[in-house]
Design an enzyme around this catalytic site. Structure first.
Site, PDB file in Angstrom:
ATOM      1  N   SER A 179       0.829  -1.216   0.000  1.00 32.89           N
ATOM      2  CA  SER A 179       0.000   0.000   0.000  1.00 32.89           C
ATOM      3  C   SER A 179       0.858   1.258   0.000  1.00 32.89           C
ATOM      4  CB  SER A 179      -0.903  -0.008   1.237  1.00 32.89           C
ATOM      5  OG  SER A 179      -1.539   1.250   1.407  1.00 32.89           O
ATOM      6  N   LEU A 180       0.371   2.296  -0.677  1.00 32.72           N
ATOM      7  CA  LEU A 180       1.063   3.585  -0.717  1.00 32.72           C
ATOM      8  C   LEU A 180       0.708   4.465   0.483  1.00 32.72           C
ATOM      9  CD1 LEU A 180       0.697   4.503  -4.506  1.00 32.72           C
ATOM     10  CD2 LEU A 180       2.510   3.192  -3.370  1.00 32.72           C
ATOM     11  N   THR A 181      -0.279   4.056   1.264  1.00 33.01           N
ATOM     12  CA  THR A 181      -0.704   4.872   2.399  1.00 33.01           C
ATOM     13  C   THR A 181       0.399   5.045   3.444  1.00 33.01           C
ATOM     14  OG1 THR A 181      -3.000   4.230   2.051  1.00 33.01           O
ATOM     15  CG2 THR A 181      -2.457   5.150   4.189  1.00 33.01           C
TER      16      THR A 181
ATOM     17  N   LYS B 291     -13.987  -3.250   6.586  1.00 30.05           N
ATOM     18  CA  LYS B 291     -14.640  -1.968   6.837  1.00 30.05           C
ATOM     19  C   LYS B 291     -15.997  -2.105   7.528  1.00 30.05           C
ATOM     20  CE  LYS B 291     -12.441   0.756   3.186  1.00 30.05           C
ATOM     21  NZ  LYS B 291     -12.663   1.650   2.027  1.00 30.05           N
TER      22      LYS B 291
ATOM     23  N   ASN C 186     -13.157   3.310   7.918  1.00 27.62           N
ATOM     24  CA  ASN C 186     -11.816   3.101   7.368  1.00 27.62           C
ATOM     25  C   ASN C 186     -10.722   3.705   8.234  1.00 27.62           C
ATOM     26  OD1 ASN C 186     -11.976   5.870   6.807  1.00 27.62           O
ATOM     27  ND2 ASN C 186     -11.050   5.662   4.785  1.00 27.62           N
TER      28      ASN C 186
ATOM     29  N   ASP D  15     -13.337   8.049   3.472  1.00 23.14           N
ATOM     30  CA  ASP D  15     -13.556   7.841   2.041  1.00 23.14           C
ATOM     31  C   ASP D  15     -14.534   8.879   1.487  1.00 23.14           C
ATOM     32  OD1 ASP D  15     -11.852   5.646   1.754  1.00 23.14           O
ATOM     33  OD2 ASP D  15     -13.431   4.218   2.280  1.00 23.14           O
TER      34      ASP D  15
ATOM     35  N   GLY E  36     -21.066   1.011 -10.487  1.00 19.66           N
ATOM     36  CA  GLY E  36     -20.453   0.276  -9.390  1.00 19.66           C
ATOM     37  C   GLY E  36     -20.996   0.724  -8.047  1.00 19.66           C
TER      38      GLY E  36
ATOM     39  N   ALA F 240     -15.900   0.968  -2.701  1.00 23.88           N
ATOM     40  CA  ALA F 240     -15.924   2.419  -2.487  1.00 23.88           C
ATOM     41  C   ALA F 240     -17.230   3.055  -2.932  1.00 23.88           C
ATOM     42  CB  ALA F 240     -14.769   3.074  -3.238  1.00 23.88           C
TER      43      ALA F 240
ATOM     44  N   TYR G 283      -6.734   4.104  -9.073  1.00 24.00           N
ATOM     45  CA  TYR G 283      -5.523   4.923  -9.123  1.00 24.00           C
ATOM     46  C   TYR G 283      -4.256   4.127  -9.465  1.00 24.00           C
ATOM     47  CZ  TYR G 283      -4.612   3.274  -4.332  1.00 24.00           C
ATOM     48  OH  TYR G 283      -4.385   2.506  -3.206  1.00 24.00           O
TER      49      TYR G 283
END
Length: 289
Positions: free
Chosen positions: A20-22, A76, A97, A112, A136, A140, A232
Site C-alpha cells: 500500500s502507498l498509504t 470496513k 476506514n 472515504d 459500481g 468504495a 488509481y
C-alpha cells in the site's frame, strides 16, 4: 517545520495491502511536520488471519500502544461491532476506514466520503450536478454515492452488474438524502444514461492494472459530461485518458486516495497536512511502481 516529542504508531489492517502507498504518504508528510510517526501494514494474507479477526488485532494494537489504524477490505464493515463510538458519516454508511484509539476506546470514522468530496470540489468546482450516473456500488461505491449527494447531485443513478446490490444502495441513499432522487438502473440502460448525464463516475475495479478496460464504451462521451474514476493504479486509466481526449473535465482516482489519507492524518495527529504536497508525493510513488 516544528518538532514534537510525541510519537505516533499507526497501522493499516486489510488483505493484500503490504505494498500500500498509504504508509509512505503518512510517514513522509509526518516528517515534514517534524513528527515521529511509524506506519505499518498489517496484511491479513501475510499473517494468515481472516477479516473476522479485526477486533482481536485492534485489541492487540491498543495493548501494544498503537494510536490508530486505517481499515480496508475486507474489514470496513466487520470492524463496526468492535468499536466504542462511530462518527455519523461512518454510522450512516455502516463502514469504517479509520479507527482512533483514545484512552483505550476505539472510535471509528470514514474518510472515504470526505476524501472523494474534497477532490470533487477542488478539481471539478461548479460542474453540473443535475443528473449523475455512478457505475459500481460495491467497495468504495457507497462512500462515493454519499459524497456525490453531499456535494449537491440532485439525481443519482446507480448501475451495477449486481442489480440487487444497486437497488439496495439506492434505497439506503434515498433514506439518507430524502430531498434527492436516487435510482437503480440496469446495465442495459447504461449507454443512454451516460450519453445524457451531466457526470459519470466509475467505482468499479475496471481500469486497474489487473482489470484492464473501461466500465462502459468511452465513445459515449462527447465532452459535455465530467468524468470521475476511483481507480488509481494506474492514475491514467483507459477511462480517464479517453475522457480527456473527448474534452471532458476529469477527476482521477488519485484524488480520493490522497483525500482519505489527508483526512485520516488530520484525525490521527490533529495537524493539518499539506494536501498538494501529499498529492505530489503520491504521484511520485505511482511513477516509481
Amino acid at each position: 517545520m516544528s518538532t514534537t516529542s510525541e510519537a505516533y504508531l499507526v497501522g493499516l489492517i486489510g488483505g493484500g495491502i503490504t505494498a500500500s502507498l498509504t504508509p509512505p504518504m503518512h510517514e513522509t508528510e509526518a516528517r515534514r511536520h517534524g513528527l515521529h510517526y511509524l506506519y505499518r501494514p498489517v496484511d491479513l494474507e501475510a499473517i494468515g488471519r481472516p477479516g473476522t479477526d479485526v477486533g482481536a488485532l485492534l485489541a492487540a494494537g491498543r495493548d501494544l500502544g498503537f494510536n490508530a489504524f486505517n481499515i480496508t477490505h475486507p474489514c470496513k464493515q466487520l470492524v463496526l461491532e468492535h468499536l466504542d463510538e462511530v462518527s455519523p458519516d461512518a454510522a450512516a454508511l455502516q463502514a469504517v476506514n479509520t479507527v482512533l484509539i483514545r484512552e483505550g476506546r476505539f472510535v471509528g470514522h470514514n474518510t472515504d466520503v470526505s476524501g472523494f468530496a474534497a477532490g470533487f470540489t477542488t478539481v471539478l468546482p461548479g460542474v453540473a450536478t443535475g443528473r449523475v450516473v455512478q457505475v459500481g456500488t460495491g467497495g468504495a461505491g457507497s462512500a462515493v454515492a454519499s459524497a456525490l449527494l453531499s456535494c449537491g447531485v440532485q439525481t443519482l443513478q446507480l448501475v451495477d452488474v449486481d442489480q440487487d446490490r444497486a437497488s439496495e444502495r439506492a434505497s439506503a441513499m434515498a433514506v439518507l438524502f430524502p430531498d434527492r432522487q436516487v435510482e437503480a438502473a440496469t446495465t442495459q440502460d447504461l449507454p443512454e444514461l451516460v450519453r445524457t448525464a451531466d457526470g459519470v463516475v466509475n467505482t468499479t475495479p475496471v481500469g486497474m492494472h489487473h482489470h484492464p478496460g473501461t466500465p462502459f464504451d468511452p465513445q459515449l462521451l462527447d465532452g459535455h459530461q465530467w468524468v470521475a474514476d476511483v481507480v488509481y493504479l494506474p492514475v491514467d486509466t483507459e477511462l480517464v485518458v479517453a475522457a480527456r481526449a473527448a474534452g471532458c473535465q476529469v477527476l482521477d482516482g488519485g484524488h480520493m486516495a490522497v483525500g482519505q489519507a489527508v483526512d485520516a492524518f488530520r484525525l490521527i495527529t490533529g495537524i493539518e497536512p499539506d494536501r498538494s504536497r501529499m498529492r505530489e508525493h503520491f504521484l511520485q510513488l505511482i511513477a516509481a511502481q
